[in-house]
Scaffold this active site. Structure first.
Site, PDB file in Angstrom:
ATOM      1  N   HIS A 114     -42.159 -26.836  25.013  1.00 29.34           N
ATOM      2  CA  HIS A 114     -43.006 -27.672  25.880  1.00 29.34           C
ATOM      3  C   HIS A 114     -42.354 -27.953  27.228  1.00 29.34           C
ATOM      4  O   HIS A 114     -42.686 -28.929  27.885  1.00 29.34           O
ATOM      5  CB  HIS A 114     -43.361 -28.991  25.154  1.00 29.34           C
ATOM      6  CG  HIS A 114     -44.212 -28.749  23.943  1.00 29.34           C
ATOM      7  ND1 HIS A 114     -44.350 -29.666  22.922  1.00 29.34           N
ATOM      8  CD2 HIS A 114     -44.955 -27.677  23.564  1.00 29.34           C
ATOM      9  CE1 HIS A 114     -45.157 -29.174  21.991  1.00 29.34           C
ATOM     10  NE2 HIS A 114     -45.533 -27.962  22.355  1.00 29.34           N
ATOM     11  N   ASN A 206     -38.317 -36.079   7.962  1.00 29.95           N
ATOM     12  CA  ASN A 206     -39.218 -36.836   8.816  1.00 29.95           C
ATOM     13  C   ASN A 206     -39.528 -38.181   8.172  1.00 29.95           C
ATOM     14  O   ASN A 206     -39.779 -38.229   6.961  1.00 29.95           O
ATOM     15  CB  ASN A 206     -40.525 -36.053   9.048  1.00 29.95           C
ATOM     16  CG  ASN A 206     -41.235 -36.527  10.306  1.00 29.95           C
ATOM     17  OD1 ASN A 206     -40.708 -36.394  11.403  1.00 29.95           O
ATOM     18  ND2 ASN A 206     -42.406 -37.129  10.129  1.00 29.95           N
TER      19      ASN A 206
END
Ligand code: APR
EC number: 2.3.1.286
Length: 238
Positions: A114, A206
């Site tokens: 990104h 996570n």
């Protein structure tokens, strides 16, 4: 056990999201309490439309993020990953993050899906600047165009080369470790699946469940990434 997997693996790839940098002090995007997209509508801030039609709000938001990235920096977990690359335990890092902390902590092979907040470029002529211009309140290029961070905004083309190399690494991986991503943004979230389908062992670390937990060989939701990485680094030490 995970250190054994690391040592047995010939091609380990790490995939990181914003959860990798929260222990540095940077907010992530979708965490229930402090996620950036819980306070801002990304389509009004992180989009090409926002840059074109809402430029003051756009620059205020990204100047703030550039200042935070300069104020904070990599945490111990970033340095452990860089050390594992040095030791030949990790081949590469695929990151959705734009903070540059993997490179700042010494990792050499980093695929930035990104883009990066470490650079700015002119929206009109493309000339590149360091993100320090935002610190100095400089928002315009010599040509008069607007300076924007070299990140991928919603609505913009993705960096083909970064994705190509990331897909290739995922296909070659025999161990693929996800650190701190909700795995909700495509096509980046397909990459762990490509690794799994190509025969890799898949670990997902996570704090919240992800849509791809069902495909993982191991999921770790109760340990922060920094604690997890330190624990693996300490495995086998007396
Ligand atoms: N340890 C483990 N997990 C953590 C930690 C931590 N210290 N801190 C946060 N997390 C988890 C959160 O629970 C969350 O599920 O990291 C995840 C981060 O998810 P997101 O905020 O959605 O970030 P990410 O997956 O990187 O977003 C992908 O979305 O807006 C776009 O371009 C932006 O690259 C970003 C993309």
């Amino acid at each position: 056990m995970i250190k054994d997997w690391l040592q047995e693996s010939n091609y380990t790839v790490i995939f990181t999201g914003a959860g990798m940098s929260t222990e540095s002090g940077l907010p992530d995007f979708r965490s229930a309490n402090k996620g950036l997209w819980k306070q801002h509508d990304p389509s009004k801030i992180a989009s090409i439309d926002a840059l074109n039609n809402n430029v003051d709000t756009f620059i205020d938001f990204y100047r703030e993020r550039v200042l935070k990235v300069k104020e904070y920096g990599p945490h111990q977990g970033h340095y452990i990953l860089a050390e594992w690359e040095q030791q030949g335990l990790v081949h590469s890092i695929i990151t959705q993050n734009v903070d540059g902390f993997h490179q700042a902590s010494g990792s050499k092979i980093v695929h930035e899906l990104h883009g990066t907040l470490q650079k700015l470029h002119c929206q009109s002529c493309g000339k590149e600047y360091s993100s320090g211009e935002y610190v100095d309140n400089e928002y315009h290029c010599d040509c008069g165009g607007v300076l924007r961070p070299s990140i991928i905004l919603f609505g913009e083309m993705l960096p083909q080369e970064a994705f190509q190399t990331a897909f290739q690494d995922a296909e070659k991986a025999d161990l693929f470790i996800v650190l701190g991503s909700s795995l909700t943004v495509s096509p980046a979230n397909q990459i762990p699946l490509i690794a799994k389908e190509s025969g890799a062992r898949l670990i997902i670390v996570n704090q919240e469940p992800t849509p791809y937990d069902q495909y993982a060989d191991m999921t770790i939701h109760d340990q922060k990434i920094g604690v997890f990485l330190q624990a693996v680094a300490n495995e086998g030490k007396g």
